[in-house]
Design an enzyme around this catalytic site. Sequence first.
Site, PDB file in Angstrom:
ATOM      1  N   GLY A  12     -21.867 -11.806  37.212  1.00 18.14           N
ATOM      2  CA  GLY A  12     -22.834 -13.047  37.923  1.00 18.14           C
ATOM      3  C   GLY A  12     -22.290 -14.216  37.592  1.00 18.14           C
ATOM      4  N   SER A  14     -20.853 -16.570  39.825  1.00 19.11           N
ATOM      5  CA  SER A  14     -20.736 -17.293  40.997  1.00 19.11           C
ATOM      6  C   SER A  14     -22.213 -18.288  41.319  1.00 19.11           C
ATOM      7  CB  SER A  14     -20.635 -16.381  42.286  1.00 19.11           C
ATOM      8  OG  SER A  14     -21.935 -15.532  42.366  1.00 19.11           O
ATOM      9  N   ARG A  15     -23.157 -17.891  40.483  1.00 15.20           N
ATOM     10  CA  ARG A  15     -24.338 -18.624  40.871  1.00 15.20           C
ATOM     11  C   ARG A  15     -24.994 -18.911  39.745  1.00 15.20           C
ATOM     12  NH1 ARG A  15     -27.693 -14.869  44.868  1.00 15.20           N
ATOM     13  NH2 ARG A  15     -29.265 -16.383  44.411  1.00 15.20           N
ATOM     14  N   ASN A  88     -23.826 -11.994  32.293  1.00 17.24           N
ATOM     15  CA  ASN A  88     -24.772 -12.911  32.664  1.00 17.24           C
ATOM     16  C   ASN A  88     -25.600 -12.146  34.002  1.00 17.24           C
ATOM     17  OD1 ASN A  88     -25.759 -15.866  33.512  1.00 17.24           O
ATOM     18  ND2 ASN A  88     -24.841 -15.018  35.386  1.00 17.24           N
ATOM     19  N   TYR A 153     -38.938  -7.741  33.210  1.00 23.91           N
ATOM     20  CA  TYR A 153     -37.939  -8.852  32.951  1.00 23.91           C
ATOM     21  C   TYR A 153     -37.870  -9.020  31.232  1.00 23.91           C
ATOM     22  CZ  TYR A 153     -35.032 -13.022  32.655  1.00 23.91           C
ATOM     23  OH  TYR A 153     -34.178 -13.835  32.706  1.00 23.91           O
ATOM     24  N   ALA A 155     -39.251  -6.781  28.876  1.00 24.54           N
ATOM     25  CA  ALA A 155     -38.627  -5.608  28.171  1.00 24.54           C
ATOM     26  C   ALA A 155     -37.040  -5.552  28.268  1.00 24.54           C
ATOM     27  CB  ALA A 155     -39.166  -4.401  28.754  1.00 24.54           C
ATOM     28  N   LYS A 157     -34.930  -8.076  28.686  1.00 25.17           N
ATOM     29  CA  LYS A 157     -34.251  -9.133  27.797  1.00 25.17           C
ATOM     30  C   LYS A 157     -34.485  -8.808  26.428  1.00 25.17           C
ATOM     31  CE  LYS A 157     -32.163 -11.229  31.335  1.00 25.17           C
ATOM     32  NZ  LYS A 157     -30.737 -11.484  31.275  1.00 25.17           N
TER      33      LYS A 157
END
Length: 243
Positions: A12, A14-15, A88, A153, A155, A157
């Site tokens: 991830g 690129s942003r 990421n 989300y 759960a 993380k």
Amino acid sequence: MTSNEKVAVITGGSRGIGRAITLKFAAAGYQLVLNARSALDAELVQAIEDLGVTYLFVQGDITAADTADRLVKETFERYGRLDVLVNNAGITRDKLVMAMSVEDFQAVVDVNLVGTFRVTQVAFKKMLRQRSGCIINLSSVIGQHGNMGQANYAASKAGVIGFTQSVAKEGAMRNVRCNAIAPGMIETEMTAVLKPSVKEAIMTQIPLQRFGQPEEVASAALFLAENDYLTGQVLTVDGGMTI
């Protein structure tokens, strides 16, 4: 070994936060292997090249069975080593529990947690053989404290934190470290969609009274990469939100 001899793999990359991590590691001299679902934009490519480092781009979704294999395989074909892995890549599908489908829950867990596992497992095997390496997983303050409308989300993380600590214990005997970063409210595309009234309400919960910048999370990632006596830790970057 100097930074310009080290290789960092960033999913991830690129942003948002991932882009900031990419540029932070490039500025520190790391050679890069970047993964994202869509092609890198010309501006990011130019910024990397201007910093004088090389990069390899491996396009793919980390939920696909072959992406992790290709990512690590092509890293070793190009550079012959893998020093830092930054997991990421992540998504959100926010809904209240009563409105959340199993598909909504599963999709977030598949990317944020299972995807992290897939890439880590392949990279971890190589790092154990090298007897060196650093893995940095992006968690979230939501994974520490939960949040309305983000059960999936939270759960995923929270799972990243438990996964990080387990990998740290397994890797320690061969000098492979694993840490997590738990960002708070960071100014990215994800938070840009929030209404001003919502942002103001959140701001009252942050002692530093502002949202963080992606570069501040990136600095934490570089710190974890370069401190050889840190493993199994969760570094919270949230302006004091969780005090």
